[in-house]
Design an enzyme around this catalytic site. Sequence first.
Site, mmCIF file in Angstrom:
data_model
loop_
_atom_site.group_PDB
_atom_site.id
_atom_site.type_symbol
_atom_site.label_atom_id
_atom_site.label_comp_id
_atom_site.label_asym_id
_atom_site.label_seq_id
_atom_site.Cartn_x
_atom_site.Cartn_y
_atom_site.Cartn_z
ATOM 1 N N HIS A 320 1.034 -1.125 -0.079
ATOM 2 C CA HIS A 320 -0.441 -0.305 0.127
ATOM 3 C C HIS A 320 0.795 1.323 -0.189
ATOM 4 O O HIS A 320 1.787 1.028 0.839
ATOM 5 C CB HIS A 320 -0.711 -0.067 1.086
ATOM 6 C CG HIS A 320 -2.316 0.991 0.799
ATOM 7 N ND1 HIS A 320 -1.507 2.465 1.367
ATOM 8 C CD2 HIS A 320 -3.120 0.773 0.845
ATOM 9 C CE1 HIS A 320 -3.525 3.156 1.128
ATOM 10 N NE2 HIS A 320 -3.965 1.894 1.143
ATOM 11 N N ASP A 377 -8.127 -5.397 -0.131
ATOM 12 C CA ASP A 377 -8.394 -6.003 -0.857
ATOM 13 C C ASP A 377 -8.432 -7.512 -1.181
ATOM 14 O O ASP A 377 -8.569 -8.828 -1.435
ATOM 15 C CB ASP A 377 -7.739 -5.507 -2.046
ATOM 16 C CG ASP A 377 -8.404 -4.635 -2.601
ATOM 17 O OD1 ASP A 377 -9.980 -4.234 -2.390
ATOM 18 O OD2 ASP A 377 -8.390 -3.324 -2.903
HETATM 19 N N1 CMC Z 1 3.708 -7.947 -4.716
HETATM 20 C C1 CMC Z 1 5.480 -7.457 -4.840
HETATM 21 N N2 CMC Z 1 6.231 -6.476 -5.118
HETATM 22 C C2 CMC Z 1 5.539 -5.589 -3.944
HETATM 23 C C3 CMC Z 1 4.232 -5.442 -4.575
HETATM 24 C C4 CMC Z 1 3.617 -6.564 -5.039
HETATM 25 N N3 CMC Z 1 2.256 -6.311 -4.359
HETATM 26 N N4 CMC Z 1 3.735 -4.093 -3.748
HETATM 27 C C5 CMC Z 1 4.889 -3.292 -3.946
HETATM 28 N N5 CMC Z 1 5.537 -4.154 -4.321
HETATM 29 C C6 CMC Z 1 7.257 -3.498 -4.506
HETATM 30 C C7 CMC Z 1 7.462 -2.336 -5.399
HETATM 31 O O1 CMC Z 1 7.802 -3.489 -6.326
HETATM 32 C C8 CMC Z 1 8.522 -1.752 -5.048
HETATM 33 O O2 CMC Z 1 9.636 -2.813 -4.858
HETATM 34 P P1 CMC Z 1 10.671 -1.366 -5.312
HETATM 35 O O3 CMC Z 1 11.696 -0.981 -3.655
HETATM 36 O O4 CMC Z 1 12.487 -3.209 -4.933
HETATM 37 O O5 CMC Z 1 11.521 -1.292 -6.029
HETATM 38 C C9 CMC Z 1 8.360 -1.449 -3.738
HETATM 39 O O6 CMC Z 1 7.640 -2.830 -3.060
HETATM 40 C C10 CMC Z 1 7.573 -0.764 -3.009
HETATM 41 O O7 CMC Z 1 6.370 -0.481 -4.097
HETATM 42 P P2 CMC Z 1 5.811 0.589 -4.816
HETATM 43 O O8 CMC Z 1 5.274 0.121 -6.155
HETATM 44 O O9 CMC Z 1 7.045 1.674 -5.092
HETATM 45 O O10 CMC Z 1 4.572 0.875 -3.359
HETATM 46 P P3 CMC Z 1 3.674 2.010 -4.514
HETATM 47 O O11 CMC Z 1 3.300 2.683 -3.241
HETATM 48 O O12 CMC Z 1 3.845 2.951 -5.353
HETATM 49 O O13 CMC Z 1 2.404 1.631 -4.769
HETATM 50 C C11 CMC Z 1 0.589 -0.470 -5.004
HETATM 51 C C12 CMC Z 1 1.072 1.129 -3.949
HETATM 52 C C13 CMC Z 1 -0.505 -0.500 -3.480
HETATM 53 C C14 CMC Z 1 0.352 0.523 -6.041
HETATM 54 C C15 CMC Z 1 1.514 -1.594 -4.769
HETATM 55 O O14 CMC Z 1 1.583 -2.223 -3.285
HETATM 56 C C16 CMC Z 1 0.853 -2.776 -5.464
HETATM 57 O O15 CMC Z 1 0.749 -2.454 -6.771
HETATM 58 N N6 CMC Z 1 0.214 -3.742 -4.997
HETATM 59 C C17 CMC Z 1 -0.555 -4.764 -5.538
HETATM 60 C C18 CMC Z 1 -2.076 -4.159 -5.900
HETATM 61 C C19 CMC Z 1 -3.222 -3.962 -4.682
HETATM 62 O O16 CMC Z 1 -3.016 -4.612 -4.206
HETATM 63 N N7 CMC Z 1 -3.417 -3.251 -4.867
HETATM 64 C C20 CMC Z 1 -4.658 -2.455 -4.010
HETATM 65 C C21 CMC Z 1 -4.103 -0.955 -2.932
HETATM 66 S S1 CMC Z 1 -5.327 -1.497 -1.440
HETATM 67 C C22 CMC Z 1 -6.498 -1.217 -2.048
HETATM 68 C C23 CMC Z 1 -7.136 0.776 -2.462
HETATM 69 O O17 CMC Z 1 -7.393 1.930 -1.251
HETATM 70 O O18 CMC Z 1 -7.150 1.020 -3.376
#
Ligand code: CMC
Length: 442
Positions: A320, A377
């Site tokens: 998140h 989720d």
């Molecule tokens: N699986 C594997 N690696 C992950 C995941 C995941 N679900 N989420 C984040 N990471 C890694 C990401 O690759 C990054 O690694 P590094 O620092 O080595 O590059 C690190 O963790 C930080 O992630 P980020 O992508 O910079 O985080 P963000 O804040 O940009 O994205 C997110 C947040 C929710 C989009 C992401 O965690 C994700 O894609 N999760 C899966 C989709 C999901 O479950 N979304 C629902 C969110 S909750 C409901 C809502 O409010 O929408």
Amino acid sequence: MSQQTKAVVEESPALPPAPAPARLTLDGKEHELPVIVGSEGEVGLDISQLRARSGAITFDPGYGNTGACESAITFIDGEAGILRYRGYPIEEIAGRAQFTEICYLLIYGHLPTAEELKDFENQLTRHTMIHEDMKKFFEGFPSSAHPMAMLSSMVVSLSTYYPKEGRDDDLDLNVIRLLAKGPTIAAASYKKNMGQPVVYPRNDLSYCSNFLHMMFSVPAEPYEVRPVLDRALNLLLILHADHEQNCSTSTVRMVGSSQANLFASISAGISALWGPLHGGANQAVIEMLGRIRDDHGDYKKYVDMAKDKGSGFKLMGFGHRVYKNFDPRAKILKATVDEVLAELGVSDPLLEIAKALEEVALHDEFFVSRKLYPNVDFYSGIIYRAMGIPTNMFTVLFALGRMPGWIAHWREMLHDPRNRINRPRQIYTGPPQRPFVPLAQR
Ligand code: CMC
């Protein structure tokens, strides 16, 4: 100004005094940045005059470090795993409030009295029907249409029937219409997918039971809403009701900042929610768990795949932007899921896979070091499935739950004297000026 509009203004608490301005040195010249402090002590640097004074803008792709507004609706402390609606902790609300009460709280700023709630629910009940002509829109969609596409289209279409929004009273009525007609539109989208006739709302049922009635009644068979389903849906809607400046809410504010009408702004929010990184994740989680089940339940393989950046695979329902601790909504759902499934007499092999996956991920260095925890989720889909809700309707239910949050933010923005059209800047990285080459010379 109507009573309800007044209530929002009266609820604002006094803010702590701001400390001395921050100082930024750019090219040897010092600039003062006023400091803003929120009611929970969050600190923001006001850079609104920075470009005018220094020529520089701030750069923050994904807005991870940018506050776009002041808001008195929802407070999140992602490091501590705290979520509060208008000051009330989510743990105290969940299981003890009706979704309609929370709609009122978020939109109008205070918990309703018994009389206010009765009046509010009465209005919601009286506005559930959609114009008969709108059924023709459904006729035009292919039966395979995703219900999120239908929901978004139908919500913006409401502005063709209820275009008046100039006075507060008109606006208050459109707010009621949106909350009341949302479940009717959502259930009709499901019926379209099923090829079944639309079921009309029933005024004697609660908000949640009425939705379930419109989803699952068929002309040939009477349908009794089981209390456990009403309770489960009520909880799920409450847990999704608001989450401050997330992607869809920011979209609603962004679109609304141009003074687009309520229905157009919320329709844009619904579209933003649809993506799998946001509300669409609940559908994606179940699809992922199904894929693991079909792959002999080998969840460790999928944890390894998620750790491999080259695979392009992510563990859906994990991570998140704001929570760097357990998502408090996921905690509540995890505690509820066994209870609901037991009461419904459902045993779901996907739940076992989900628990095993969570256990591995929570102890894996990759997820631990990045503070990736299950989000809302991760478990919601298992409950929706047990309730008989089809997978492509999960995000629609998220949207119904988020409706009061979007409305509250849209109204707050409308009444904020500092609101301006939202218009970010950019750092241009394209070619410098060059002469145009006419087609014949290319
Ligand atoms: N699986 C594997 N690696 C992950 C995941 C995941 N679900 N989420 C984040 N990471 C890694 C990401 O690759 C990054 O690694 P590094 O620092 O080595 O590059 C690190 O963790 C930080 O992630 P980020 O992508 O910079 O985080 P963000 O804040 O940009 O994205 C997110 C947040 C929710 C989009 C992401 O965690 C994700 O894609 N999760 C899966 C989709 C999901 O479950 N979304 C629902 C969110 S909750 C409901 C809502 O409010 O929408």
